[in-house]
Enzyme design. Structure first.
Site, PDB file in Angstrom:
ATOM      1  N   TYR A 189      29.115  29.303  -1.778  1.00  0.00           N
ATOM      2  CA  TYR A 189      28.623  28.471  -2.885  1.00  0.00           C
ATOM      3  C   TYR A 189      29.292  27.095  -2.867  1.00  0.00           C
ATOM      4  O   TYR A 189      28.636  26.058  -2.982  1.00  0.00           O
ATOM      5  CB  TYR A 189      28.902  29.176  -4.221  1.00  0.00           C
ATOM      6  CG  TYR A 189      28.789  28.282  -5.432  1.00  0.00           C
ATOM      7  CD1 TYR A 189      27.546  27.945  -5.962  1.00  0.00           C
ATOM      8  CD2 TYR A 189      29.932  27.761  -6.046  1.00  0.00           C
ATOM      9  CE1 TYR A 189      27.441  27.110  -7.069  1.00  0.00           C
ATOM     10  CE2 TYR A 189      29.836  26.932  -7.152  1.00  0.00           C
ATOM     11  CZ  TYR A 189      28.594  26.606  -7.654  1.00  0.00           C
ATOM     12  OH  TYR A 189      28.501  25.780  -8.755  1.00  0.00           O
TER      13      TYR A 189
HETATM   14  C1  UGA Z   1      32.800  28.920 -12.316  1.00  0.00           C
HETATM   15  C2  UGA Z   1      31.268  28.928 -12.187  1.00  0.00           C
HETATM   16  O1  UGA Z   1      30.776  30.248 -12.176  1.00  0.00           O
HETATM   17  C3  UGA Z   1      30.765  28.196 -10.990  1.00  0.00           C
HETATM   18  O2  UGA Z   1      29.357  28.100 -11.051  1.00  0.00           O
HETATM   19  C4  UGA Z   1      31.397  26.831 -10.985  1.00  0.00           C
HETATM   20  O3  UGA Z   1      30.934  26.052  -9.959  1.00  0.00           O
HETATM   21  C5  UGA Z   1      32.912  26.972 -10.937  1.00  0.00           C
HETATM   22  O4  UGA Z   1      33.315  27.627 -12.138  1.00  0.00           O
HETATM   23  C6  UGA Z   1      33.602  25.644 -10.861  1.00  0.00           C
HETATM   24  O5  UGA Z   1      34.657  25.436 -11.446  1.00  0.00           O
HETATM   25  O6  UGA Z   1      33.118  24.793 -10.176  1.00  0.00           O
HETATM   26  P1  UGA Z   1      34.709  30.621 -11.764  1.00  0.00           P
HETATM   27  O7  UGA Z   1      35.894  29.730 -11.828  1.00  0.00           O
HETATM   28  O8  UGA Z   1      34.752  31.785 -10.833  1.00  0.00           O
HETATM   29  O9  UGA Z   1      33.403  29.802 -11.373  1.00  0.00           O
HETATM   30  O10 UGA Z   1      34.404  31.073 -13.268  1.00  0.00           O
HETATM   31  P2  UGA Z   1      34.350  32.493 -13.985  1.00  0.00           P
HETATM   32  O11 UGA Z   1      33.267  33.346 -13.467  1.00  0.00           O
HETATM   33  O12 UGA Z   1      34.330  32.222 -15.452  1.00  0.00           O
HETATM   34  O13 UGA Z   1      35.731  33.189 -13.577  1.00  0.00           O
HETATM   35  C7  UGA Z   1      36.963  32.709 -14.081  1.00  0.00           C
HETATM   36  C8  UGA Z   1      38.073  33.614 -13.593  1.00  0.00           C
HETATM   37  O14 UGA Z   1      37.897  34.909 -14.157  1.00  0.00           O
HETATM   38  C9  UGA Z   1      38.103  33.811 -12.081  1.00  0.00           C
HETATM   39  O15 UGA Z   1      39.444  33.813 -11.649  1.00  0.00           O
HETATM   40  C10 UGA Z   1      37.509  35.207 -11.870  1.00  0.00           C
HETATM   41  O16 UGA Z   1      38.062  35.881 -10.769  1.00  0.00           O
HETATM   42  C11 UGA Z   1      37.896  35.908 -13.141  1.00  0.00           C
HETATM   43  N1  UGA Z   1      36.953  36.969 -13.534  1.00  0.00           N
HETATM   44  C12 UGA Z   1      35.647  36.687 -13.776  1.00  0.00           C
HETATM   45  C13 UGA Z   1      37.418  38.277 -13.677  1.00  0.00           C
HETATM   46  O17 UGA Z   1      38.603  38.561 -13.468  1.00  0.00           O
HETATM   47  N2  UGA Z   1      36.541  39.242 -14.064  1.00  0.00           N
HETATM   48  C14 UGA Z   1      35.225  38.988 -14.312  1.00  0.00           C
HETATM   49  O18 UGA Z   1      34.464  39.928 -14.655  1.00  0.00           O
HETATM   50  C15 UGA Z   1      34.774  37.673 -14.167  1.00  0.00           C
END
Ligand code: UGA
Length: 316
Positions: A149
């Site tokens: 992504y």
């Molecule tokens: C998010 C967005 O989903 C992306 O589309 C975006 O481009 C990206 O931010 C960005 O900063 O550019 P992410 O940081 O993975 O990606 O956001 P979340 O899905 O909210 O996850 C945040 C944190 O929580 C991550 O460390 C993830 O591993 C963790 N998480 C998420 C869990 O531990 N459990 C879950 O069920 C979901």
């Protein structure tokens, strides 16, 4: 002035369009309802827009619509349309990321060559950095995505810069850092955590929970778009962080406090594609267009929770 928001039925696109209407602009919103998450959620996102007579909704894909005709009326574009999701971008799914995030952006930029677009704001992502060598991350830090992504968003960003250099299209890229707040996508962390605590279900923590994110409240991202639209330097890229870098496990504690209930945690393995830390240096956006995040993590989570509690049915 007519402004175009692509991906208008999404989390960020819908908030952005609402704000632009409030500022008095005419807004054209495009969305093809990609099935990354259910259509009924996206239709709910559009609820505040469709009754406004300054808003025109066009359902369809960038690949099929008559862009030339649409862009005749458009002065600026906020290109939010994309397949999101870091962890879902591996394997065969990557085809969709190439098509929507890379090719979709290129097709839109091509169409701008024959139009009079004063600004093209591209929604980029902190995921272009991957596991950063230095914190806080500057725009000049190395871009080494750890997810397919991130690769696709970085390619889109390069295209935006190229079309500025090659065709003088006034592009600006904003690297959003993990955005949250009302209408956050259902696959994202805060949405899942708040929902799980409300319904007394298990939360899956990926890895140790020590990973940090520079979480950014939706209103701040919207504000950054408006500011960049007016003052962003063409051909440039900017970090848009929330000033709330925090470990995941600390976030869970704040949500527990807000909801008044303990979370049930289940630790599972680190997910492929997840960066360990993000932390934005936002001094460039501050210097060039006055960006200052206003909503801290506690206030932002409270607002996210208050909204989600009232709207849980949309997601079931
Ligand atoms: C998010 C967005 O989903 C992306 O589309 C975006 O481009 C990206 O931010 C960005 O900063 O550019 P992410 O940081 O993975 O990606 O956001 P979340 O899905 O909210 O996850 C945040 C944190 O929580 C991550 O460390 C993830 O591993 C963790 N998480 C998420 C869990 O531990 N459990 C879950 O069920 C979901």
């Amino acid at each position: 002035m007519d402004l175009l928001v692509t991906g208008v039925a999404g989390f960020i696109g819908s908030h952005l369009a609402e704000r632009l209407l409030k500022e008095g602009f005419q807004v054209i919103g495009l969305d093809s309802f990609l099935d990354y998450y259910p259509k009924k959620i996206k239709e709910n996102n559009l609820k505040g827009l469709v009754s406004d007579n300054k808003f025109t909704f066009i359902e369809g894909s960038i690949f099929e619509l008559n862009l030339k005709e649409i862009l005749k009326r458009v002065d600026a574009i906020f290109h939010q349309a994309a397949i999101p999701g870091v962890r879902a971008s591996w394997g065969k799914e990557f085809n969709k990321y190439i098509e929507n995030n890379i090719l979709g952006t290129q097709v839109l930029l091509e169409a701008c060559k024959d139009a009079k677009i004063k600004k093209f704001i591209y929604a980029s992502s902190s995921s272009v950095y991957g596991d950063a060598d230095e914190l806080p991350i500057k725009e000049t830090s190395a871009t080494k995505p750890v997810s397919p992504y991130g690769v696709s968003k970085l390619a889109g960003e390069h295209l935006a810069t190229l079309y500025y250099k090659g065709y003088d299209i006034s592009t600006v890229s904003l690297r959003y850092f993990t955005v949250y707040g009302p209408r956050q996508r259902p696959d994202m962390g805060f949405h899942k955590f708040i929902t799980a605590i409300l319904l007394e279900k298990e939360i899956e923590i990926y890895g140790t929970g020590d990973q940090t994110r520079d979480f950014t409240f939706i209103d701040d991202v919207v504000e950054a778009n408006l500011q960049a639209f007016i003052k962003g330097k063409n051909g440039d890229v900017y970090n848009v962080g929330g000033g709330s870098r925090i470990a995941l496990i600390e976030v869970i504690k704040i949500i527990e406090e807000i909801v008044g209930r303990k979370a049930i945690l289940k630790y599972v393995e680190h997910q492929r594609g997840d960066a360990q830390h993000t932390y934005a240096d936002i001094s460039k956006a501050k210097r060039d267009f006055g960006y200052t995040p206003r909503v801290d993590i506690y206030e932002g989570l409270k607002r996210h929770y208050d909204w989600l509690k009232e709207n849980l049915d949309v997601y079931r």
